[in-house]
Design a protein around this motif. Structure first.
Motif, PDB file in Angstrom:
ATOM      1  N   UNK A  59      36.718  45.548  14.671  1.00  0.00           N
ATOM      2  CA  UNK A  59      35.738  45.216  15.704  1.00  0.00           C
ATOM      3  C   UNK A  59      35.144  46.480  16.313  1.00  0.00           C
ATOM      4  N   UNK A  61      31.989  47.495  19.677  1.00  0.00           N
ATOM      5  CA  UNK A  61      31.550  47.061  21.012  1.00  0.00           C
ATOM      6  C   UNK A  61      31.034  45.629  21.061  1.00  0.00           C
ATOM      7  N   UNK A  62      30.220  45.271  20.088  1.00  0.00           N
ATOM      8  CA  UNK A  62      29.509  44.005  20.212  1.00  0.00           C
ATOM      9  C   UNK A  62      29.786  43.039  19.066  1.00  0.00           C
ATOM     10  N   UNK A 258      50.800  42.214  34.626  1.00  0.00           N
ATOM     11  CA  UNK A 258      50.217  41.783  33.369  1.00  0.00           C
ATOM     12  C   UNK A 258      51.211  40.890  32.649  1.00  0.00           C
ATOM     13  N   UNK A 262      47.539  37.280  29.987  1.00  0.00           N
ATOM     14  CA  UNK A 262      46.464  38.027  30.641  1.00  0.00           C
ATOM     15  C   UNK A 262      45.895  39.099  29.727  1.00  0.00           C
ATOM     16  N   UNK A 263      46.772  39.738  28.957  1.00  0.00           N
ATOM     17  CA  UNK A 263      46.284  40.757  28.026  1.00  0.00           C
ATOM     18  C   UNK A 263      45.338  40.108  27.013  1.00  0.00           C
ATOM     19  N   UNK A 266      42.049  39.345  28.661  1.00  0.00           N
ATOM     20  CA  UNK A 266      41.249  40.561  28.813  1.00  0.00           C
ATOM     21  C   UNK A 266      40.577  40.946  27.516  1.00  0.00           C
ATOM     22  N   UNK A 268      39.764  39.068  25.046  1.00  0.00           N
ATOM     23  CA  UNK A 268      38.673  38.149  24.726  1.00  0.00           C
ATOM     24  C   UNK A 268      37.455  38.499  25.571  1.00  0.00           C
ATOM     25  N   UNK A 269      37.681  38.775  26.860  1.00  0.00           N
ATOM     26  CA  UNK A 269      36.571  39.100  27.749  1.00  0.00           C
ATOM     27  C   UNK A 269      35.836  40.348  27.281  1.00  0.00           C
ATOM     28  N   UNK A 270      36.563  41.269  26.663  1.00  0.00           N
ATOM     29  CA  UNK A 270      35.947  42.516  26.209  1.00  0.00           C
ATOM     30  C   UNK A 270      35.478  42.425  24.769  1.00  0.00           C
ATOM     31  N   UNK A 271      35.377  41.203  24.260  1.00  0.00           N
ATOM     32  CA  UNK A 271      34.882  40.944  22.904  1.00  0.00           C
ATOM     33  C   UNK A 271      35.781  41.484  21.808  1.00  0.00           C
ATOM     34  N   UNK A 272      37.042  41.798  22.164  1.00  0.00           N
ATOM     35  CA  UNK A 272      37.930  42.330  21.127  1.00  0.00           C
ATOM     36  C   UNK A 272      38.694  41.180  20.485  1.00  0.00           C
ATOM     37  N   UNK A 273      37.956  40.265  19.862  1.00  0.00           N
ATOM     38  CA  UNK A 273      38.584  39.064  19.310  1.00  0.00           C
ATOM     39  C   UNK A 273      39.699  39.367  18.319  1.00  0.00           C
TER      40      UNK A 273
END
Lengths: 304, 428
Positions: A59, A61-62, A258, A262-263, A266, A268-273
């Motif tokens: 992965x 950034x986007x 944490x 939660x990790x 986080x 997922x929120x940062x697009x690090x699927x």
């Protein structure tokens, strides 16, 4: 399978004219098993295979793209963060489990052995479920104003002269997290333990008493072992719920602790699927191992 | 029965259509530019998403009134906004995103560059978004300065241009300068530096936001103010700088400096209003929300300057034809003043202050933009009072505030590394 003809028999007698279709045994079992198999395939097997696949992807950034890399796992399994969050999560599990089990057992014991009338048993049991009429999140968040520095709890303690400065540890702390877990999940212990206790043959208790067992001995030697399946089912609920939790930990610790959930959130929120998928796979394996160990301790199927 | 109903509907549709055309005529009168209206523009629906800051229903209502078409608004938090802009291009027509998010997602190719020659008020847009300079003398702040990701050399380009071109990535809409929020009544002494966030005096009463991209910048402002670290560029740190910054904050966290971290706007309001926290990173509308409860709260200007952010509208790559025309109309309308005035009365700045001025009273303009004393009670667009007669805005005028930006919200080259270190901070 052998039960089926027996149950079907009375029905056939009532309606003798109806043609009875006999399916070949092989086909019948295929038909019986397929709805569940299809559901599990669509909603369990396929999603999990997707997660496992994506966990090996790369992965940026986007975007995330097909790849076969161990980087996600390598980072996950060597990072100090993972170790810390698992230790933290396990400590929450342990504390939440101990308190819910103790309280759940006590409540179920009271309902099953102290309340004699069935009507009252049912009524009190329903009372236990009342908190479940509101949403999980509301029940959790309402603790925040109560436990705060200028909250109700501190005000009462201050006015009673028990403390001189507000207790800071009440909110945004491990105490608050465990308190919320216990509040949210105790019912998951009460229900199966109560169910197990209601199945205990009362004559066993009389026999124990006749043989001179003290009330404590009856509790530890008769009731506790026979409630084990319920206790274990409740434990599985509590352990899996706490292991996967992210929202309770976030709100009650004020985002300061944490947990594994939660990790993942986080990531997922940062697009690090892919990283999130790898974390999810590791969490899944951990939970499966825990449940396997728990099932080793009690053979639920035999004792149900 | 059937016939009358059909008739009724078509008559109503006709009336609606006339009203829309009428409104369009009025709208074009206000903007002062001729607009050629396709009769069917009223059927257009544009789907916009963005952070709650500017995704306001009042704007959608006004669009319907002035332009005749429908604008659907979806408000999300900044992480979800990034996610959607990057991964769900078909789900939106207009993206209302921040410049640092633009830097992150432009490469995904889901947005199309805008033709500057179709933007009527382009010349009046403040310099920050074009040359990067507020005035010709000002220096450009660190971080992802909006102008650095504001242009591309040609349509379809994935890399940003170094100078102004005819192709803009985002049309700037609102921006502001952020600083620390404090409870003056609970602190009782002047606060002048970012370093106060880690002052042991506020042990257990401080907070910072748990959005890594923005939180790390606030951390950097604090560390620099403490004199612990000198950064090359706070908006683009080296691994070593990230390590040091996080280490200082982990130490503070372990010492019990923080009461909580917050992720959403309302969490920050509750922490401050309940007195759990007396000093924290905060956003300007959150200060307003605390104040509107009658609790004193100051958006404290600090010696080291502000951490600034800016947002803008981007067009989905899927837009074309009539929808694209409508989107340009919408953007021109956005810059024509009404929205600017609406947002400035909430404490943000508009990209074209000149036109916003037309929609504000002299008192409002003086208070919000020029940093003058309020001559009458200042109210927000919803009518609740924000400042009494004689009060001045925290931080003063537009030039004083935006002229003292130390760094812009940014995405770093070492973003992945930074996020991992951030997780260490949270797990510590």
């Amino acid at each position: 399978m052998s039960d089926t003809p027996m149950e079907a028999a009375p029905f056939a007698e009532k309606a003798p004219d109806a043609p009875v279709r006999v399916l070949s045994e092989g086909l019948a079992s295929w038909l019986l098993v397929s709805p569940l198999a299809i559901l599990l395939a669509i909603f369990l097997v396929i999603p999990i295979s997707v997660i496992v696949t994506v966990s090996f992807w790369g992965y940026n950034e986007w975007d995330f793209y097909p790849d076969f890399t161990f980087e996600n796992y390598e980072y996950l399994l060597t990072s100090a963060v993972t170790f810390d969050t698992y230790v933290k999560t396990f400590s929450y599990v342990l504390m939440a489990w101990a308190f819910t089990a103790a309280i759940g057992f006590a409540v179920a014991y009271f309902l099953a052995f102290h309340v004699r009338s069935t009507v009252w048993q049912v009524a009190l049991f329903l009372v236990c479920t009342v908190p479940f009429w509101t949403s999980n999140i509301i029940r959790m968040i309402s603790w925040i104003p109560f436990l705060g520095r200028n909250g109700l709890a501190n005000e009462v303690l201050l006015q009673a002269g028990l403390i001189e400065t507000p207790l800071e540890f009440l909110l945004f702390s491990d105490f608050a997290v465990v308190l919320a877990f216990v509040h949210l999940y105790t019912l998951f212990m009460v229900v199966p333990i109560f169910n197990s206790m209601m199945r205990i043959d009362r004559s066993l208790i009389e026999a124990a008493r006749d043989n001179g067992a003290s009330p404590f001995q009856i509790l530890t030697n008769v009731i506790l072992p026979l409630s084990k399946p319920g206790l274990m089912i409740g434990s599985i609920f509590v352990v899996t719920l706490v292991m996967g939790d992210f929202i309770t930990v976030r709100f009650m610790s004020g985002s300061q602790s944490a947990s594994v959930g939660r990790i993942i959130q986080n990531e997922i929120a940062l697009l690090q699927y892919p990283a999130a998928a790898a974390s999810a796979v590791v969490l899944l394996i951990t939970v499966l191992i825990m449940i396997a160990v728990m099932l080793r301790l009690v053979d639920i199927r035999k004792e149900l | 029965m059937d016939r009358t109903e059909t008739k009724g509907v078509s008559r109503r549709a006709l009336l609606k259509g006339t009203a829309a055309v009428g409104a369009a005529a009025v709208g074009s009168g206000v903007i002062g530019a001729p607009m050629i209206w396709a009769q069917n523009i009223k059927d257009v629906t544009l789907r916009q998403f963005g952070t709650g800051v500017s995704n306001l229903n009042e704007v959608a209502e006004k669009v319907k009134e002035d332009l005749g078409f429908t604008l659907q608004m979806t408000a999300l938090d900044s992480d979800s906004v990034t996610q959607r802009a990057a991964t769900q291009p078909k789900s939106f027509d207009i993206a209302d995103i921040e410049y640092w998010i633009c830097k992150k997602v432009w490469g995904a190719g889901n947005l199309q560059a805008m033709d500057v020659s179709r933007i009527e008020n382009y010349d009046k847009i403040v310099g920050i978004f074009k040359s990067g300079k507020l005035t010709p003398e000002s220096t450009i702040a660190q971080g992802t300065a909006p102008h650095s990701v504001g242009f591309v050399p040609e349509p379809g380009a994935r890399a940003f241009a170094d100078e102004q071109t005819n192709w803009m990535t985002l049309i700037p809409t609102i921006y502001n300068a952020d600083t620390l929020g404090i409870r003056p009544d609970l602190i009782g002494r002047p606060i002048n530096n970012w370093s106060e966030l880690l002052n042991p005096e506020f042990k257990g009463k401080a907070s910072i936001l748990d959005i890594s991209a923005i939180g790390i910048m606030d951390m950097a402002m604090v560390c620099e103010s403490m004199g612990e670290i000198q950064y090359g560029d706070k908006g683009n740190m080296t691994q070593e700088e990230i390590d040091k910054t996080i280490a200082i904050f982990i130490e503070a966290k372990r010492a019990g400096q923080f009461r909580a971290f917050w992720k959403s706007f309302d969490e920050s309001v509750n922490l401050m209003a309940s007195g759990e926290v007396v000093i924290q990173s905060m956003w300007s509308p959150a200060i307003t929300a605390v104040k509107s409860k009658g609790i004193p709260c100051v958006y404290q200007p600090l010696e080291e300057g502000y951490r600034s952010w800016g947002g803008g509208l981007g067009l989905s790559a899927n837009l074309s034809g009539l929808e694209l025309d409508a989107a340009y109309e919408y953007i021109n309308w956005y810059l024509s003043g009404w929205v600017g005035g609406f947002l400035m009365r909430q404490g943000y700045y508009s990209a074209v202050p000149e036109t916003s001025k037309l929609f504000m009273s002299e008192n409002e303009w003086g208070y919000w933009f020029e940093g003058k004393e309020a001559t009458e009670v200042i109210t927000n667009p919803q009518g609740s009072p924000m400042a009494q007669v004689g009060e001045v805005r925290d931080g003063g005028s537009f030039e004083e505030r935006m002229g003292r930006v130390a760094c812009w919200n940014a995405v770093m080259d070492e973003n992945k590394y930074m996020v991992r270190k951030w997780n260490e901070f949270i797990a510590a």
